[in-house]
Design a protein around this motif. Structure first.
Motif, mmCIF file in Angstrom:
data_model
loop_
_atom_site.group_PDB
_atom_site.id
_atom_site.type_symbol
_atom_site.label_atom_id
_atom_site.label_comp_id
_atom_site.label_asym_id
_atom_site.label_seq_id
_atom_site.Cartn_x
_atom_site.Cartn_y
_atom_site.Cartn_z
ATOM 1 N N ALA A 89 -3.259 10.842 6.483
ATOM 2 C CA ALA A 89 -1.916 11.359 6.760
ATOM 3 C C ALA A 89 -1.117 10.439 7.667
ATOM 4 O O ALA A 89 0.090 10.635 7.841
ATOM 5 C CB ALA A 89 -2.022 12.746 7.400
ATOM 6 N N TYR A 90 -1.763 9.407 8.222
ATOM 7 C CA TYR A 90 -1.098 8.541 9.198
ATOM 8 C C TYR A 90 -1.097 7.074 8.774
ATOM 9 O O TYR A 90 -0.887 6.186 9.588
ATOM 10 C CB TYR A 90 -1.787 8.684 10.569
ATOM 11 N N LEU A 91 -1.321 6.837 7.475
ATOM 12 C CA LEU A 91 -1.272 5.460 6.980
ATOM 13 C C LEU A 91 -0.916 5.457 5.495
ATOM 14 O O LEU A 91 -1.039 6.463 4.798
ATOM 15 C CB LEU A 91 -2.607 4.739 7.224
ATOM 16 N N LYS A 92 -0.472 4.291 5.014
ATOM 17 C CA LYS A 92 -0.114 4.109 3.600
ATOM 18 C C LYS A 92 -0.738 2.805 3.130
ATOM 19 O O LYS A 92 -0.432 1.729 3.658
ATOM 20 C CB LYS A 92 1.417 4.040 3.451
ATOM 21 N N ILE A 93 -1.658 2.896 2.167
ATOM 22 C CA ILE A 93 -2.307 1.715 1.624
ATOM 23 C C ILE A 93 -1.328 0.980 0.709
ATOM 24 O O ILE A 93 -0.763 1.573 -0.212
ATOM 25 C CB ILE A 93 -3.577 2.087 0.836
ATOM 26 N N LEU A 94 -1.145 -0.322 0.940
ATOM 27 C CA LEU A 94 -0.260 -1.142 0.119
ATOM 28 C C LEU A 94 -1.021 -2.050 -0.835
ATOM 29 O O LEU A 94 -0.615 -2.211 -1.994
ATOM 30 C CB LEU A 94 0.638 -1.996 1.025
ATOM 31 N N ALA A 95 -2.094 -2.645 -0.369
ATOM 32 C CA ALA A 95 -2.839 -3.613 -1.185
ATOM 33 C C ALA A 95 -4.272 -3.701 -0.656
ATOM 34 O O ALA A 95 -4.539 -3.366 0.501
ATOM 35 C CB ALA A 95 -2.145 -4.975 -1.119
ATOM 36 N N PRO A 96 -5.169 -4.130 -1.553
ATOM 37 C CA PRO A 96 -4.971 -4.528 -2.948
ATOM 38 C C PRO A 96 -4.695 -3.317 -3.859
ATOM 39 O O PRO A 96 -5.069 -2.192 -3.520
ATOM 40 C CB PRO A 96 -6.294 -5.197 -3.319
ATOM 41 N N THR A 97 -4.076 -3.600 -4.994
ATOM 42 C CA THR A 97 -3.623 -2.530 -5.877
ATOM 43 C C THR A 97 -4.762 -1.659 -6.375
ATOM 44 O O THR A 97 -4.644 -0.421 -6.410
ATOM 45 C CB THR A 97 -2.868 -3.131 -7.079
ATOM 46 N N ASP A 98 -5.887 -2.265 -6.760
ATOM 47 C CA ASP A 98 -6.988 -1.473 -7.306
ATOM 48 C C ASP A 98 -7.572 -0.538 -6.241
ATOM 49 O O ASP A 98 -7.920 0.601 -6.528
ATOM 50 C CB ASP A 98 -8.075 -2.377 -7.902
ATOM 51 N N PHE A 99 -7.646 -1.011 -5.005
ATOM 52 C CA PHE A 99 -8.155 -0.152 -3.942
ATOM 53 C C PHE A 99 -7.152 0.970 -3.634
ATOM 54 O O PHE A 99 -7.539 2.120 -3.423
ATOM 55 C CB PHE A 99 -8.441 -0.955 -2.672
ATOM 56 N N ARG A 100 -5.858 0.629 -3.645
ATOM 57 C CA ARG A 100 -4.823 1.647 -3.407
ATOM 58 C C ARG A 100 -4.915 2.757 -4.458
ATOM 59 O O ARG A 100 -4.828 3.946 -4.134
ATOM 60 C CB ARG A 100 -3.441 1.001 -3.454
ATOM 61 N N ASP A 101 -5.119 2.357 -5.722
ATOM 62 C CA ASP A 101 -5.220 3.356 -6.796
ATOM 63 C C ASP A 101 -6.453 4.247 -6.628
ATOM 64 O O ASP A 101 -6.387 5.456 -6.868
ATOM 65 C CB ASP A 101 -5.257 2.654 -8.156
ATOM 66 N N LYS A 102 -7.578 3.650 -6.234
ATOM 67 C CA LYS A 102 -8.788 4.438 -6.018
ATOM 68 C C LYS A 102 -8.615 5.381 -4.824
ATOM 69 O O LYS A 102 -9.092 6.524 -4.843
ATOM 70 C CB LYS A 102 -9.984 3.508 -5.794
ATOM 71 N N PHE A 103 -7.939 4.904 -3.806
ATOM 72 C CA PHE A 103 -7.689 5.730 -2.622
ATOM 73 C C PHE A 103 -6.833 6.942 -3.001
ATOM 74 O O PHE A 103 -7.119 8.078 -2.601
ATOM 75 C CB PHE A 103 -6.991 4.884 -1.549
ATOM 76 N N LYS A 104 -5.800 6.694 -3.813
ATOM 77 C CA LYS A 104 -4.945 7.785 -4.281
ATOM 78 C C LYS A 104 -5.747 8.774 -5.118
ATOM 79 O O LYS A 104 -5.608 9.999 -4.958
ATOM 80 C CB LYS A 104 -3.782 7.217 -5.098
ATOM 81 N N GLU A 105 -6.595 8.262 -6.019
ATOM 82 C CA GLU A 105 -7.406 9.129 -6.868
ATOM 83 C C GLU A 105 -8.325 10.021 -6.031
ATOM 84 O O GLU A 105 -8.511 11.200 -6.338
ATOM 85 C CB GLU A 105 -8.231 8.274 -7.842
ATOM 86 N N GLU A 106 -8.875 9.473 -4.964
ATOM 87 C CA GLU A 106 -9.759 10.263 -4.110
ATOM 88 C C GLU A 106 -8.992 11.398 -3.441
ATOM 89 O O GLU A 106 -9.492 12.523 -3.322
ATOM 90 C CB GLU A 106 -10.409 9.360 -3.054
ATOM 91 N N LEU A 107 -7.771 11.114 -3.023
ATOM 92 C CA LEU A 107 -6.937 12.153 -2.412
ATOM 93 C C LEU A 107 -6.539 13.209 -3.442
ATOM 94 O O LEU A 107 -6.503 14.413 -3.127
ATOM 95 C CB LEU A 107 -5.692 11.519 -1.791
ATOM 96 N N VAL A 108 -6.253 12.780 -4.669
ATOM 97 C CA VAL A 108 -5.904 13.726 -5.736
ATOM 98 C C VAL A 108 -7.080 14.652 -6.009
ATOM 99 O O VAL A 108 -6.923 15.869 -6.175
ATOM 100 C CB VAL A 108 -5.487 12.968 -7.010
ATOM 101 N N ARG A 109 -8.297 14.098 -6.064
ATOM 102 C CA ARG A 109 -9.490 14.905 -6.298
ATOM 103 C C ARG A 109 -9.694 15.916 -5.167
ATOM 104 O O ARG A 109 -10.041 17.077 -5.413
ATOM 105 C CB ARG A 109 -10.723 14.004 -6.402
ATOM 106 N N ALA A 110 -9.486 15.465 -3.941
ATOM 107 C CA ALA A 110 -9.649 16.375 -2.796
ATOM 108 C C ALA A 110 -8.627 17.496 -2.837
ATOM 109 O O ALA A 110 -8.951 18.669 -2.585
ATOM 110 C CB ALA A 110 -9.535 15.584 -1.498
ATOM 111 N N LEU A 111 -7.364 17.158 -3.172
ATOM 112 C CA LEU A 111 -6.314 18.168 -3.243
ATOM 113 C C LEU A 111 -6.603 19.186 -4.339
ATOM 114 O O LEU A 111 -6.395 20.390 -4.155
ATOM 115 C CB LEU A 111 -4.961 17.500 -3.494
ATOM 116 N N ALA A 112 -7.125 18.715 -5.471
ATOM 117 C CA ALA A 112 -7.456 19.626 -6.570
ATOM 118 C C ALA A 112 -8.504 20.644 -6.144
ATOM 119 O O ALA A 112 -8.439 21.819 -6.502
ATOM 120 C CB ALA A 112 -7.939 18.830 -7.779
#
Length: 354
Positions: free
Chosen positions: A313-336
């Motif tokens: 909640a206190y940071l925003k991943i910018l790069a690398p792109t593949d890690f940013r996408d995986k980080f987002k996916e993990e948050l989406v899974r947690a929210l679900a």
């Protein structure tokens, strides 16, 4: 001292050994003579030992217990606190021992340090009785782990020692392994290869004879271990240093990478003096006075991912792109899982997956 019957050096060594023996427990003159013989010192008579003890009586806390009868042998005792004044530690050394024990308790395994438990205890007692800077440090400074660690399970000491022994010998074994508490045992035939500790949790590293795969099983899930001679050990080319370097002991997902992110001041304060990496860069962002841009090379491990997720909640991943996408996916899974009534466990691992 009067009545020397041996050279001064031999006498000094003998007296030191006698005092150390009495520090362990009370002993008669005959018992001390046996003790010195086991230490392979120069042979002397029982009368010589008696004279030496009489010369030392009244010094270093040495004295005789009252006799139970006229013909009862002398029983010698050593007042431990008096004797320990000879062994007194410098306060900074005592403090170092106390802090070392606290750190070891976090890392494990404490059973290795049983031979020096008395030394740790003496250091704590000495600091508790003083008013030096070192003793004040001990009372007013708290040392704890940098992050959450699992507490060590309660293990059967005999079984733990047996597991350690088979790993040190690298022999073939038959194990009863329980994936979870109360699960029926799985019988595994394997070669014990090594032991490692993740914090205070002990694991046996082994090569499973059924699959030839190297595995790690926690001591706490092994209910029985037996060395077997019907199977040959399969150590092969296993090397613990190479195994650790591969990341197998650290939940390594991949190779180190250059992380770029925007971080809030709370994260900035946390890592400015305790950097995430040696090449960490933190720079201002125009128009965002409470945020900074972070660039740093980090290890791709479970510890890193967990650290970032805890501060999502206190940071925003910018790069690398593949890690940013995986980080987002993990948050989406947690929210679900937060929003759904049932837990939906992913069928495929996210981080580290190709």
């Amino acid at each position: 001292m009067e009545g020397h019957t041996t050279a001064n050096a031999s006498l000094t060594i003998r007296c030191i050994y006698m005092l150390l023996a009495l520090y362990e427990k009370n002993r008669t003159t005959a018992e001390l003579l046996d003790y010195l013989e086991r230490k392979e010192l120069a042979n002397v008579s029982k009368r010589t030992i008696q004279r030496n003890l009489e010369d030392l009586e009244g010094y270093f806390g040495l004295s005789r217990l009252p006799k139970n009868g006229a013909n009862a042998p002398d029983v010698w005792q050593l007042e431990q606190q008096e004797f320990e004044r000879l062994l007194e530690l410098e306060d900074p050394v005592a403090l170092a021992l106390v802090i070392a024990e606290q750190q070891l308790a976090e890392l494990g395994p404490m059973d290795v340090f049983k031979p020096v438990e008395g030394l740790f205890k003496r250091a704590k007692e000495q600091l508790a009785a003083r008013n030096s800077l070192a003793s004040l440090w001990y009372r007013r400074v708290k040392v704890s782990a940098a992050s959450h660690r699992l507490t060590g399970p309660q293990l059967d000491s005999e079984k733990s020692q047996r597991l350690l022994e088979v790993a040190l010998k690298q022999v073939a074994v038959r194990l009863h392994y329980h994936p979870h508490q109360d699960d029926p045992a799985q019988v595994i035939r394997a070669t014990a290869l090594a032991v490692f500790y993740r914090g205070a949790v002990a694991y046996l590293v082994l090569r499973d004879h059924a699959s030839d795969r190297v595995r790690q099983l926690p001591f706490s899930r092994i209910s029985e271990v037996r060395e077997i001679v019907t199977d040959d050990p399969r150590v092969g080319d296993f090397d613990l240093e190479e195994y650790a370097a591969s990341g197998a002991l650290a939940y390594k997902f991949g190779e180190p990478f250059r992380l770029e992110a925007i971080i809030f001041n709370s994260v900035r304060r946390e890592i400015e003096d305790a950097p995430l990496g040696d090449d960490q860069e933190i720079s201002p962002i125009e128009g965002q006075p409470n945020c900074r841009r972070l660039r740093v090379t980090v290890p791709y491990t479970l510890n890193l991912v967990q650290w970032l997720l805890a501060r999502a909640a206190y940071l925003k991943i910018l790069a690398p792109t593949d890690f940013r996408d995986k980080f987002k996916e993990e948050l989406v899974r947690a929210l679900a899982n937060i929003e759904n009534d049932q837990l939906n466990v992913p069928q495929r691992r996210n981080f580290g997956a190709d």
